[in-house]
Write a protein that holds these residues in place. Structure first.
Motif, PDB file in Angstrom:
ATOM      1  N   GLU A 124       0.865  -1.162   0.000  1.00  0.00           N
ATOM      2  CA  GLU A 124       0.000   0.000   0.000  1.00  0.00           C
ATOM      3  C   GLU A 124       0.914   1.228   0.000  1.00  0.00           C
ATOM      4  OE1 GLU A 124      -3.670  -0.240   0.233  1.00  0.00           O
ATOM      5  OE2 GLU A 124      -2.913  -2.153  -0.532  1.00  0.00           O
ATOM      6  N   VAL A 125       0.620   2.191  -0.847  1.00  0.00           N
ATOM      7  CA  VAL A 125       1.485   3.362  -1.017  1.00  0.00           C
ATOM      8  C   VAL A 125       0.686   4.615  -0.689  1.00  0.00           C
ATOM      9  CG1 VAL A 125       3.005   4.619  -2.574  1.00  0.00           C
ATOM     10  CG2 VAL A 125       2.735   2.139  -2.834  1.00  0.00           C
ATOM     11  N   GLU A 126       1.241   5.436   0.190  1.00  0.00           N
ATOM     12  CA  GLU A 126       0.575   6.658   0.622  1.00  0.00           C
ATOM     13  C   GLU A 126       1.592   7.784   0.627  1.00  0.00           C
ATOM     14  OE1 GLU A 126      -2.853   7.097   3.879  1.00  0.00           O
ATOM     15  OE2 GLU A 126      -0.880   6.804   4.772  1.00  0.00           O
ATOM     16  N   TRP A 142      -1.472  15.131  -8.783  1.00  0.00           N
ATOM     17  CA  TRP A 142      -1.756  14.118  -9.796  1.00  0.00           C
ATOM     18  C   TRP A 142      -0.687  13.032  -9.723  1.00  0.00           C
ATOM     19  CZ3 TRP A 142      -2.324  19.296 -10.657  1.00  0.00           C
ATOM     20  CH2 TRP A 142      -3.540  19.747 -11.212  1.00  0.00           C
ATOM     21  N   LEU A 143      -1.086  11.785  -9.945  1.00  0.00           N
ATOM     22  CA  LEU A 143      -0.135  10.694 -10.121  1.00  0.00           C
ATOM     23  C   LEU A 143      -0.451  10.002 -11.436  1.00  0.00           C
ATOM     24  CD1 LEU A 143       2.224   9.034  -8.973  1.00  0.00           C
ATOM     25  CD2 LEU A 143       0.539   7.458  -8.015  1.00  0.00           C
ATOM     26  N   TYR A 174      -2.540  11.310   0.793  1.00  0.00           N
ATOM     27  CA  TYR A 174      -3.354  10.684  -0.243  1.00  0.00           C
ATOM     28  C   TYR A 174      -2.905   9.232  -0.429  1.00  0.00           C
ATOM     29  CZ  TYR A 174      -4.546  15.497  -1.564  1.00  0.00           C
ATOM     30  OH  TYR A 174      -4.974  16.798  -1.550  1.00  0.00           O
ATOM     31  N   ASP A 175      -3.872   8.378  -0.705  1.00  0.00           N
ATOM     32  CA  ASP A 175      -3.598   6.990  -1.037  1.00  0.00           C
ATOM     33  C   ASP A 175      -3.245   6.911  -2.525  1.00  0.00           C
ATOM     34  OD1 ASP A 175      -3.441   4.266  -1.269  1.00  0.00           O
ATOM     35  OD2 ASP A 175      -5.561   3.883  -0.920  1.00  0.00           O
ATOM     36  N   LEU A 176      -2.019   6.514  -2.823  1.00  0.00           N
ATOM     37  CA  LEU A 176      -1.576   6.427  -4.209  1.00  0.00           C
ATOM     38  C   LEU A 176      -1.757   5.034  -4.805  1.00  0.00           C
ATOM     39  CD1 LEU A 176       1.796   8.425  -4.090  1.00  0.00           C
ATOM     40  CD2 LEU A 176      -0.526   9.284  -4.502  1.00  0.00           C
ATOM     41  N   THR A 177      -2.154   4.077  -3.985  1.00  0.00           N
ATOM     42  CA  THR A 177      -2.211   2.681  -4.422  1.00  0.00           C
ATOM     43  C   THR A 177      -3.006   2.469  -5.707  1.00  0.00           C
ATOM     44  OG1 THR A 177      -2.044   2.053  -2.076  1.00  0.00           O
ATOM     45  CG2 THR A 177      -2.680   0.335  -3.645  1.00  0.00           C
ATOM     46  N   LEU A 216       6.837   9.282   1.849  1.00  0.00           N
ATOM     47  CA  LEU A 216       6.172   8.181   1.159  1.00  0.00           C
ATOM     48  C   LEU A 216       6.051   7.031   2.144  1.00  0.00           C
ATOM     49  CD1 LEU A 216       5.178   7.742  -1.801  1.00  0.00           C
ATOM     50  CD2 LEU A 216       7.186   6.294  -2.097  1.00  0.00           C
ATOM     51  N   THR A 217       4.845   6.541   2.342  1.00  0.00           N
ATOM     52  CA  THR A 217       4.586   5.479   3.318  1.00  0.00           C
ATOM     53  C   THR A 217       4.259   4.182   2.587  1.00  0.00           C
ATOM     54  OG1 THR A 217       3.755   7.060   4.947  1.00  0.00           O
ATOM     55  CG2 THR A 217       3.139   4.758   5.257  1.00  0.00           C
ATOM     56  N   LEU A 218       5.011   3.119   2.897  1.00  0.00           N
ATOM     57  CA  LEU A 218       4.773   1.793   2.342  1.00  0.00           C
ATOM     58  C   LEU A 218       4.348   0.863   3.471  1.00  0.00           C
ATOM     59  CD1 LEU A 218       7.908   1.355   0.017  1.00  0.00           C
ATOM     60  CD2 LEU A 218       5.711   2.419  -0.511  1.00  0.00           C
ATOM     61  N   THR A 219       3.229   0.183   3.316  1.00  0.00           N
ATOM     62  CA  THR A 219       2.763  -0.772   4.313  1.00  0.00           C
ATOM     63  C   THR A 219       2.258  -2.026   3.620  1.00  0.00           C
ATOM     64  OG1 THR A 219       0.454  -0.035   4.356  1.00  0.00           O
ATOM     65  CG2 THR A 219       2.006   1.146   5.770  1.00  0.00           C
TER      66      THR A 219
END
Length: 321
Positions: free
Chosen positions: A158-160, A173-174, A191-194, A230-233
């Motif tokens: 999961e990428v945030e 924007w992504l 924001y949730d980038l997933t 950048l958060t990775l879980t």
């Protein structure tokens, strides 16, 4: 194996400080306790201009951005050519940067306002500052930031993304997809980038910032002026701002701490999750820990409440802050 711990009073202050360092055990299914360690060692963020960055939950995301002052059409599109844009690292504030000096040949540099100041000096410009005295005579306007990055991992995390502060009216924007808009300039947001990620391929993040007119009591700055993370879980995780601590009872003999932990399962299968909470003092002394196992349904979440009682707390004082 146990070790003998020196005897001392566990203080309320140490409990509150310590909780910021340790709160919950890795949130993974109990039947696969090594999965989180394996994921952490194999997941990585690869940035073309910066090599490989070892992964973790919260990764600094400040380096190697591109910046352009002024509005640009199509800058959110991944294929947009930003090679001529300025390269910089965050945090960044374009309003405090010196403006191009006026041409002395035109005589502009000799014009004074009220007999005290030239029309332009350093970052201050009487004519170009839309906010005028309300914003300290600096120049706002619109600015664009772009960043290219690639995430590779054995598992799909999961990428945030979290912005600690952008002044102001930011749009993100992504890969050409509008992720969100945040108008206020002084609060963090995420924001949730997933759903928008390209896995094992290049991603392009674009941020437009608009600081227009009189919108502050004085100097506010302009741009992404605080850190970005950048958060990775994994699928089972503690969400952002998912831990809350209160102290409903405080006294010289006893104090209590209530710890609220929110955990969520973003996967498509039920998970049995082990939660462990402990308070740690400033010198490493730990109070008794709290543990619980919780069954989370697919796409479900739960809020757990842990209670702690601290005997003879050393309360805050100016002498011992």
């Amino acid at each position: 194996m146990t070790r003998k711990r020196r005897s001392r009073e566990f203080t309320r202050r140490e409990a509150l400080i310590g909780f910021g360092l340790a709160a919950a055990s890795p949130l993974i299914p109990e039947a696969n306790s090594s999965a989180q360690e394996q994921y952490a060692s194999t997941s990585e963020v690869v940035m073309p201009s910066n090599g490989v960055i070892p992964s973790g939950r919260d990764l600094p995301f400040d380096d190697h951005w591109r910046f352009r002052l002024g509005d640009v059409t199509g800058a959110e599109v991944p294929g947009f050519d930003d090679s001529h844009w300025r390269a910089l690292d965050l945090p960044h504030d374009w309003s405090i940067e010196d403006l191009t000096p006026p041409s002395e040949a035109s005589g502009e540099g000799t014009v004074w306002v009220g007999g005290n100041a030239p029309t332009r000096i350093g970052p201050f410009d009487v004519a170009l500052s839309a906010g005028q005295e309300a914003t300290g005579w600096v120049v706002g306007g619109t600015g664009w930031y772009r960043k290219r990055f690639t995430i590779t991992s054995r598992e799909a995390p999961e990428v945030e993304i979290r912005f600690d502060g952008v002044y102001m009216n930011s749009d993100v924007w992504l890969n050409g997809q509008h992720v969100g808009q945040h108008p206020y300039g002084y609060t963090p947001f995420a924001y949730d980038l997933t759903p928008y990620m390209n896995r094992n391929a290049e991603n392009v993040l674009a941020v437009r910032v608009r600081n227009e007119g009189r919108n502050s009591r004085w100097y506010s700055g302009s741009g992404i002026y605080r850190h970005v993370w950048l958060t990775l879980t994994g699928k089972v995780r503690l969400p952002l701002w998912g831990i809350n601590v209160t102290t409903p009872k405080v006294g010289t003999e006893v104090a209590s701490a209530q710890v609220q932990v929110r955990v969520e399962n973003r996967g498509q299968q039920s998970q049995s999750v082990g939660i462990k909470v402990r308070l740690i003092g400033a010198h490493g002394d730990a109070a008794p820990q709290w543990e619980k196992t919780e069954d989370l349904p697919p796409q479900g979440e739960s809020t757990l409440n842990a209670s702690f009682e601290i005997q003879s707390p050393q309360l805050w004082s100016p002498e011992s802050p």
